[in-house]
Scaffold this motif. Structure first.
Motif, mmCIF file in Angstrom:
data_model
loop_
_atom_site.group_PDB
_atom_site.id
_atom_site.type_symbol
_atom_site.label_atom_id
_atom_site.label_comp_id
_atom_site.label_asym_id
_atom_site.label_seq_id
_atom_site.Cartn_x
_atom_site.Cartn_y
_atom_site.Cartn_z
ATOM 1 N N LYS A 112 -47.740 75.525 -27.254
ATOM 2 C CA LYS A 112 -46.671 76.451 -27.625
ATOM 3 C C LYS A 112 -45.570 76.453 -26.577
ATOM 4 C CE LYS A 112 -45.822 81.234 -29.016
ATOM 5 N NZ LYS A 112 -46.428 82.585 -29.229
ATOM 6 N N LYS A 113 -45.956 76.353 -25.289
ATOM 7 C CA LYS A 113 -44.960 76.325 -24.223
ATOM 8 C C LYS A 113 -44.080 75.083 -24.324
ATOM 9 C CE LYS A 113 -47.595 79.053 -20.871
ATOM 10 N NZ LYS A 113 -48.250 79.050 -19.524
ATOM 11 N N LEU A 114 -44.684 73.965 -24.731
ATOM 12 C CA LEU A 114 -43.909 72.740 -24.896
ATOM 13 C C LEU A 114 -42.879 72.890 -26.019
ATOM 14 C CD1 LEU A 114 -46.592 69.918 -24.502
ATOM 15 C CD2 LEU A 114 -44.824 70.587 -22.869
ATOM 16 N N VAL A 115 -43.298 73.514 -27.109
ATOM 17 C CA VAL A 115 -42.381 73.728 -28.231
ATOM 18 C C VAL A 115 -41.214 74.610 -27.799
ATOM 19 C CG1 VAL A 115 -42.137 74.740 -30.530
ATOM 20 C CG2 VAL A 115 -44.179 73.415 -29.973
ATOM 21 N N ILE A 116 -41.515 75.669 -27.048
ATOM 22 C CA ILE A 116 -40.453 76.562 -26.577
ATOM 23 C C ILE A 116 -39.486 75.814 -25.660
ATOM 24 C CG2 ILE A 116 -39.974 78.591 -25.158
ATOM 25 C CD1 ILE A 116 -42.613 79.779 -26.182
ATOM 26 N N ALA A 117 -40.041 75.013 -24.744
ATOM 27 C CA ALA A 117 -39.192 74.246 -23.833
ATOM 28 C C ALA A 117 -38.338 73.238 -24.591
ATOM 29 C CB ALA A 117 -40.060 73.529 -22.804
ATOM 30 N N GLU A 118 -38.954 72.556 -25.541
ATOM 31 C CA GLU A 118 -38.256 71.544 -26.353
ATOM 32 C C GLU A 118 -37.089 72.152 -27.106
ATOM 33 O OE1 GLU A 118 -39.774 70.149 -30.598
ATOM 34 O OE2 GLU A 118 -41.023 69.386 -28.968
ATOM 35 N N ARG A 119 -37.331 73.280 -27.754
ATOM 36 C CA ARG A 119 -36.284 73.925 -28.544
ATOM 37 C C ARG A 119 -35.206 74.535 -27.652
ATOM 38 N NH1 ARG A 119 -40.081 76.804 -33.244
ATOM 39 N NH2 ARG A 119 -40.799 74.831 -34.172
ATOM 40 N N SER A 120 -35.610 75.088 -26.512
ATOM 41 C CA SER A 120 -34.630 75.666 -25.586
ATOM 42 C C SER A 120 -33.698 74.592 -25.044
ATOM 43 C CB SER A 120 -35.355 76.365 -24.429
ATOM 44 O OG SER A 120 -36.174 77.423 -24.900
ATOM 45 N N LEU A 121 -34.261 73.445 -24.708
ATOM 46 C CA LEU A 121 -33.442 72.339 -24.213
ATOM 47 C C LEU A 121 -32.498 71.828 -25.299
ATOM 48 C CD1 LEU A 121 -36.207 70.465 -22.226
ATOM 49 C CD2 LEU A 121 -34.132 71.452 -21.228
ATOM 50 N N LEU A 122 -32.975 71.780 -26.545
ATOM 51 C CA LEU A 122 -32.116 71.335 -27.645
ATOM 52 C C LEU A 122 -30.962 72.304 -27.859
ATOM 53 C CD1 LEU A 122 -31.484 69.414 -29.970
ATOM 54 C CD2 LEU A 122 -33.090 70.717 -31.397
ATOM 55 N N VAL A 123 -31.257 73.608 -27.795
ATOM 56 C CA VAL A 123 -30.185 74.615 -27.924
ATOM 57 C C VAL A 123 -29.184 74.464 -26.783
ATOM 58 C CG1 VAL A 123 -29.676 77.084 -27.844
ATOM 59 C CG2 VAL A 123 -31.591 76.260 -29.222
ATOM 60 N N GLY A 124 -29.695 74.254 -25.568
ATOM 61 C CA GLY A 124 -28.808 74.039 -24.436
ATOM 62 C C GLY A 124 -27.944 72.804 -24.609
ATOM 63 N N HIS A 125 -28.530 71.753 -25.169
ATOM 64 C CA HIS A 125 -27.794 70.513 -25.448
ATOM 65 C C HIS A 125 -26.637 70.774 -26.418
ATOM 66 C CE1 HIS A 125 -26.971 66.425 -26.717
ATOM 67 N NE2 HIS A 125 -27.415 66.670 -27.937
ATOM 68 N N ILE A 126 -26.913 71.498 -27.477
ATOM 69 C CA ILE A 126 -25.882 71.771 -28.487
ATOM 70 C C ILE A 126 -24.796 72.680 -27.912
ATOM 71 C CG2 ILE A 126 -25.450 72.866 -30.720
ATOM 72 C CD1 ILE A 126 -28.256 71.911 -31.570
ATOM 73 N N ILE A 127 -25.202 73.705 -27.143
ATOM 74 C CA ILE A 127 -24.218 74.603 -26.530
ATOM 75 C C ILE A 127 -23.327 73.828 -25.561
ATOM 76 C CG2 ILE A 127 -23.947 76.549 -24.939
ATOM 77 C CD1 ILE A 127 -26.421 77.801 -26.233
ATOM 78 N N SER A 128 -23.931 72.900 -24.809
ATOM 79 C CA SER A 128 -23.146 72.080 -23.871
ATOM 80 C C SER A 128 -22.104 71.255 -24.606
ATOM 81 C CB SER A 128 -24.070 71.166 -23.069
ATOM 82 O OG SER A 128 -24.929 71.903 -22.238
ATOM 83 N N MET A 129 -22.476 70.719 -25.770
ATOM 84 C CA MET A 129 -21.519 69.929 -26.547
ATOM 85 C C MET A 129 -20.384 70.800 -27.065
ATOM 86 S SD MET A 129 -23.652 66.998 -28.628
ATOM 87 C CE MET A 129 -24.744 68.103 -29.526
ATOM 88 N N VAL A 130 -20.718 72.028 -27.497
ATOM 89 C CA VAL A 130 -19.685 72.938 -27.994
ATOM 90 C C VAL A 130 -18.691 73.279 -26.886
ATOM 91 C CG1 VAL A 130 -19.245 75.260 -28.891
ATOM 92 C CG2 VAL A 130 -21.145 73.898 -29.810
ATOM 93 N N PHE A 131 -19.207 73.596 -25.686
ATOM 94 C CA PHE A 131 -18.325 73.901 -24.563
ATOM 95 C C PHE A 131 -17.501 72.677 -24.171
ATOM 96 C CE2 PHE A 131 -20.813 77.755 -23.899
ATOM 97 C CZ PHE A 131 -19.846 78.634 -23.427
ATOM 98 N N GLY A 132 -18.125 71.498 -24.244
ATOM 99 C CA GLY A 132 -17.399 70.278 -23.927
ATOM 100 C C GLY A 132 -16.237 70.047 -24.872
#
Length: 308
Positions: free
Chosen positions: A2-22
């Motif tokens: 479950k911790k891996l899933v949370i980390a995976e999804r959190s990183l993906l959200v961070g990736h998308i937010i970074s692209m939006v800010f970029g």
């Protein structure tokens, strides 16, 4: 897990937010010099930091997210036997390309994408080959295997069509990233496709074929047996990066490359996702296979001489 899933999804959200800010920085903030000048000292510090590290951060976040996803579903061995060839073979192609012009044509990277390996290729570039290449390969292979395509042809098609989906990303991204107001690389050999040589796409496709072939040879040849629900993650990775590239491209006036990327990349990717089996179908098949194996193990055996 479950911790891996949370980390995976959190990183993906961070990736998308970074692209939006970029995108906001490149298309809204940078062209507006007055807005930049009106920022506070802290605001200008944040802006300078984002310009220096923003381009690298979104690729690092995506790489970490995809690596965790691959490890969670397939284990460390399969994760590394795709990631290592993808990173190092694409890095070899990029170093060769920036040094000799083969296989992409003559180009060079500018600042904004992180530390340059050998002073030539930002370390984030081979990471992007991995996370986009893995997502494209997985969508094609699972989609074809779900429709009962013979193993040999599903593997060959995953390599060829996965490389095509990967190349479609460059159709959209390259014109804008090399010709925006703050370019990340420049072409010293201008070509006929909106300033790029057509050789570039052959280099992209060929590099994808090479590292996907190596990974396929190292992976087991049995079907991956993933469900459509398990493919949501690579689909989001692939489509979000094409959307980022599309906004960049359209914002710079490159409509045809954007359209080409969607026709050759996004639509097929969604199609492969759609034809994948649902979770209930995969579970039913796994249950049926377990029952058959159990029956075969429990069936009585007799000495050959007692069987007529």
């Amino acid at each position: 897990m479950k911790k891996l899933v949370i980390a995976e999804r959190s990183l993906l959200v961070g990736h998308i937010i970074s692209m939006v800010f970029g995108l906001a920085g490149l298309l809204i903030v940078l062209p507006n010099a007055q807005f930049i000048a009106s920022l506070s000292e802290f605001g200008q510090l944040v802006f300078r930091w984002s310009m220096a590290g923003g381009g690298a951060s979104y690729m690092v976040l995506a790489t970490a997210a995809v690596a965790i996803y691959a490890y969670r579903l397939f284990g460390l061995r399969r994760c590394l036997t795709f990631m290592v060839p993808a990173v190092f073979l694409s890095l070899g192609s990029e170093l060769l390309g920036t040094s000799t012009g083969f296989p992409f044509g003559h180009y060079r990277y500018l600042s904004g994408l992180g530390y340059k390996i050998a002073g030539l290729v930002p370390f984030t570039i081979p990471l992007s080959w991995f996370y986009l290449g893995f997502s494209a390969y997985l969508l094609v292979r699972v989609g074809l295997e779900s429709r009962g395509v013979a193993t040999r042809w599903s593997l060959i098609s995953a390599i060829a069509l996965g490389s095509l989906l990967l190349t479609s990303w460059d159709f959209v991204l390259d014109p804008a990233m090399s010709q925006t107001s703050v370019p990340f690389w420049i072409w010293e050999q201008p070509g006929g496709f909106f300033g790029m040589p057509y050789q570039n796409f052959a280099g992209w496709f060929g590099t994808g074929v090479v590292f996907m072939t190596v990974a396929t040879l190292l992976w087991p040849k049995t079907p991956l047996n993933l469900s459509r629900e398990q493919l949501i993650f690579p689909l989001v990775v692939y489509v979000s990066n094409l959307i980022f590239a599309t906004v960049m491209s359209v914002g710079s006036g490159f409509w045809i490359p954007a359209l080409l990327g969607w026709v050759v990349g996004v639509i097929p990717a969604i199609a492969f996702f759609t034809i994948a089996k649902s979770r209930s179908d995969v579970l039913a098949e796994n249950l049926q296979e377990s029952v058959l194996q159990s029956r075969s193990q429990q069936s009585p055996t007799f000495p050959a001489g007692l069987v007529k």
